[in-house]
Design a protein around this motif. Structure first.
Motif, PDB file in Angstrom:
ATOM      1  N   ASP A   1       0.797  -1.244   0.000  1.00  0.00           N
ATOM      2  CA  ASP A   1       0.000   0.000   0.000  1.00  0.00           C
ATOM      3  C   ASP A   1       0.825   1.287   0.000  1.00  0.00           C
ATOM      4  N   ILE A   2       2.154   1.188  -0.084  1.00  0.00           N
ATOM      5  CA  ILE A   2       2.961   2.404  -0.280  1.00  0.00           C
ATOM      6  C   ILE A   2       2.921   2.764  -1.765  1.00  0.00           C
ATOM      7  N   PHE A   3       2.630   4.022  -2.080  1.00  0.00           N
ATOM      8  CA  PHE A   3       2.679   4.472  -3.468  1.00  0.00           C
ATOM      9  C   PHE A   3       4.018   5.152  -3.731  1.00  0.00           C
ATOM     10  N   PHE A   4       4.693   4.693  -4.762  1.00  0.00           N
ATOM     11  CA  PHE A   4       5.958   5.278  -5.173  1.00  0.00           C
ATOM     12  C   PHE A   4       5.648   6.270  -6.295  1.00  0.00           C
ATOM     13  N   ILE A   5       5.736   7.540  -5.964  1.00  0.00           N
ATOM     14  CA  ILE A   5       5.402   8.620  -6.904  1.00  0.00           C
ATOM     15  C   ILE A   5       6.716   9.088  -7.538  1.00  0.00           C
ATOM     16  N   VAL A   6       6.924   8.712  -8.783  1.00  0.00           N
ATOM     17  CA  VAL A   6       8.245   8.869  -9.414  1.00  0.00           C
ATOM     18  C   VAL A   6       8.104   9.626 -10.734  1.00  0.00           C
TER      19      VAL A   6
END
Length: 657
Positions: free
Chosen positions: A317-322
């Motif tokens: 559930d961690i979103f990696f915003i890249v």
């Protein structure tokens, strides 16, 4: 009635019609100053003298020091106007410290070449008095006169002016003129304003970029990553579903002060949005502190190392915003975790029309990216920790567990708390500048930024308070967060976005190839004549007889520049043109304002003009060629994905040839 309309409505009914018109116009560019002036009803420090027989004979006296702004107002202003027009009559932008009686600026703006006159005045009473007697409404409403009250004007305001496309090409001409010797008494403020303008110019140049190679890396990686972006999670979907669900966000950077904040962060993490920069993610994982989002903006392969290790269960559930221009190894290391590749607000990326995946990431730091994410998600309180932007007293550049060490530099800036200085780097200072610009904008939107780093550099505009005090106040009685899940982009939309991207690339390549051919034709048509003229100049043989020949060369160059400026081409060409010829444009700006009264002066000016354009044409053709080849190679992933899905148009692979 909207908020702005209500405030404007309040200005109606002022007894003095000149003041009313001026405030209505000023409200369009600075509502805070306009509102402050509206609230004033008198001035105690200054007195105005107006000669009834001569409406421009206006003087101002400081009743405390008995100093006048002018010795002889009408004569002084007339002499100043004559002197400035003699030296600067071709300058599109002029900067002044001191409003005075404003007659000088009304006179200067009769010259249509002066597109903008920027004035910073240190005394609000002078602004109030002059706006009551001199009608500047047309100048203010048109935006040609930009007026600042220095106590309200900060670096961010100057950056906004400098970064305007009509202004930034003339940054090499910047000079802050002092209105009269009366303003010598404000030397400290003048120096501060001058430094802030210089800082804004430096930041603007840094944001523009100084390397075409660096730009091409970004273009290549953005296009290479399009399939991964389109088939993953959409940034807008995340924002739309989670907007304003949480009041407080904590941004976790990797400065040396982070170590002391980790125990408290672990306690409060369930009650606030936690946004971790890429380098902080392994540190947080080690301490069992789960972020909601991890941001990353770097395009280098080294950044991928932060994501090499997987944390089973923890990563859920961690979103990696890249940023979409990241290195492909970063994407490989993050997957199959939840990845949202985001488009930055740059012309070369906006071009693709994939707004569902953007726009995020102004500036050069992922910490700035994280701050902008916190704002977009609707947080009213943004807390910074570990954001030292400076070396610690013992020389550490980052928190314990960080993988990289920052090279030493001897640059000193104001310390956290406002007392003393700390050692920083050129790059960190640019990150700080971007923070200050963003914070200044957010302060106007009632968003509070708390710098709870408790060390490092001061970030102007933020509220400096201990982490414990702020979290006790903001997170007291909060329930543990429960954020909604986000779905990946569906297959129908994926196919639409892939086709759209392909169409954009095909159109881009056609336009760039066409324009490149026109530039090369023009270059070959003028280069021999330009070289011959330069040879004559080097032999001191330039005469007025060359004028007609030079005009013909300029006309040929102007025709190809007209093609580039066409609206149907500009959206494709904007980025590559700006970086390919940015420094030539700065030199051309200097030449354009040089005096040319006599025929021989005009000839010499045109010689310089065509000489710079020789390099301008060569550089732009080279930049376009590099972009064309880069785009072709980078499109292979997109073509492969479309081929796999059976949606590649017939002959689609030809665009790579």
């Amino acid at each position: 009635m909207k908020k702005d309309e209500k405030k404007r409505a309040k200005l109606v009914g002022i007894e003095n019609p000149i003041f009313e018109k001026n405030l209505q116009a000023l409200f369009q560019q600075d509502e805070i100053l306009a509102t402050r002036l509206f609230a004033m009803d008198s001035q105690d420090k200054y007195e105005i003298f107006v000669n009834k027989n001569d409406p421009i004979d206006i003087n101002i006296i400081n009743k405390q020091t008995l100093k006048y702004v002018y010795d002889h107002p009408a004569k002084d202003v007339e002499a100043m106007l004559e002197d400035i027009e003699k030296k600067y009559k071709r300058y599109p932008v002029l900067y002044f410290y001191g409003l005075g009686n404003a007659i000088l600026y009304k006179g200067l703006l009769f010259n249509k070449t002066h597109e903008f006159i920027v004035v910073v005045e240190p005394e609000v009473e002078i602004i109030y008095a002059i706006l009551n007697i001199v009608d500047l409404s047309a100048e203010l409403a048109s935006g040609r006169l930009i007026l600042f009250y220095s106590k309200l004007a900060q670096y961010a305001h100057f950056y906004y002016i400098i970064s305007k496309s009509e202004v930034n090409r003339y940054v090499k001409l910047y000079d802050l003129h002092i209105h009269t010797t009366f303003y010598d008494d404000f030397s400290d403020d003048y120096e501060r304003v001058n430094k802030d303008f210089a800082k804004a110019i430096s930041q603007m140049v840094a944001n523009t970029g100084n390397s075409i190679d660096d730009m091409l890396i970004g273009i290549r990686q953005h296009i290479e990553n399009l399939p991964d972006m389109i088939t993953g999670y959409a940034y807008k979907d995340i924002v739309n579903k989670r907007h304003e669900l949480m009041d407080t966000a904590i941004i976790v950077a990797t400065g040396p002060s982070l170590d002391k904040q980790l125990p408290l962060l672990k306690k409060v993490a369930p009650y606030a949005t936690i946004i971790s920069v890429d380098a902080s993610y392994p540190i947080l994982a080690k301490h069992g502190i789960k972020p909601d989002y991890v941001t990353s903006i770097e395009r280098v392969v080294a950044t991928s190392s932060f994501f090499k290790k997987r944390y089973k269960g923890f990563d859920d559930d961690i979103f990696f915003i890249v940023a979409s221009l990241t290195h492909q190894q970063t994407i490989k290391n993050i997957k199959p975790r939840k990845l949202a590749l985001t488009i930055r607000p740059q012309a070369s990326e906006i071009l693709f029309g994939l707004g569902r995946f953007g726009y995020l990431g102004i500036g050069h730091s992922t910490a700035n990216q994280a701050y902008q994410l916190a704002y977009v998600l609707g947080h009213k309180n943004i807390i910074l920790i570990g954001q030292d932007l400076a070396f610690s007293p013992d020389g550490k550049s980052h928190a314990t567990g960080h993988a990289f060490k920052q090279d030493d530099e001897e640059i000193y800036i104001k310390a956290y708390g406002g007392e003393g200085v700390v050692r920083t780097t050129y790059v960190w200072e640019k990150f700080k500048n971007q923070y200050e610009r963003d914070i200044s904008s957010n302060n106007n939107n009632d968003i509070k930024t708390y710098n709870c780093t408790e060390g490092g550099a001061r970030i102007e505009g933020s509220i400096e308070e201990p982490f414990l005090a702020v979290t006790d106040r903001l997170l007291k009685d909060k329930k543990p967060k429960k954020l909604p899940q986000i779905k990946m982009v569906n297959q129908r939309d994926i196919n639409i976005y892939l086709k759209r991207s392909f169409d954009v690339i095909e159109r881009k390549l056609k336009i760039e190839s066409f324009v490149k051919s026109k530039i090369e034709e023009t270059f070959l048509a003028v280069v021999e004549d330009i070289d011959a003229i330069i040879k004559l100049r080097n032999e001191n043989k330039i005469t007025e007889k060359l004028f007609s020949k030079l005009l013909r060369l300029v006309n040929k160059i102007d025709k190809v520049k007209d093609i580039i400026a066409k609206k149907k081409f500009s959206s494709v060409l904007e980025n590559i043109v700006s970086i390919s010829v940015y420094y030539q444009e700065l030199e051309l700006a200097k030449i354009s304002v040089a005096p040319s009264e006599s025929k021989i002066e005009k000839v010499n000016k045109l010689v310089e003009w065509v000489e710079i354009h020789k390099y301008w044409l060569f550089s732009l053709a080279g930049g376009l060629n590099a972009d064309i080849e880069t785009t072709k190679k980078a499109s292979k992933n997109l073509v492969k994905e479309m081929k796999k899905r059976g949606i590649l148009p017939a002959g689609g692979e030809k665009i790579l040839k």
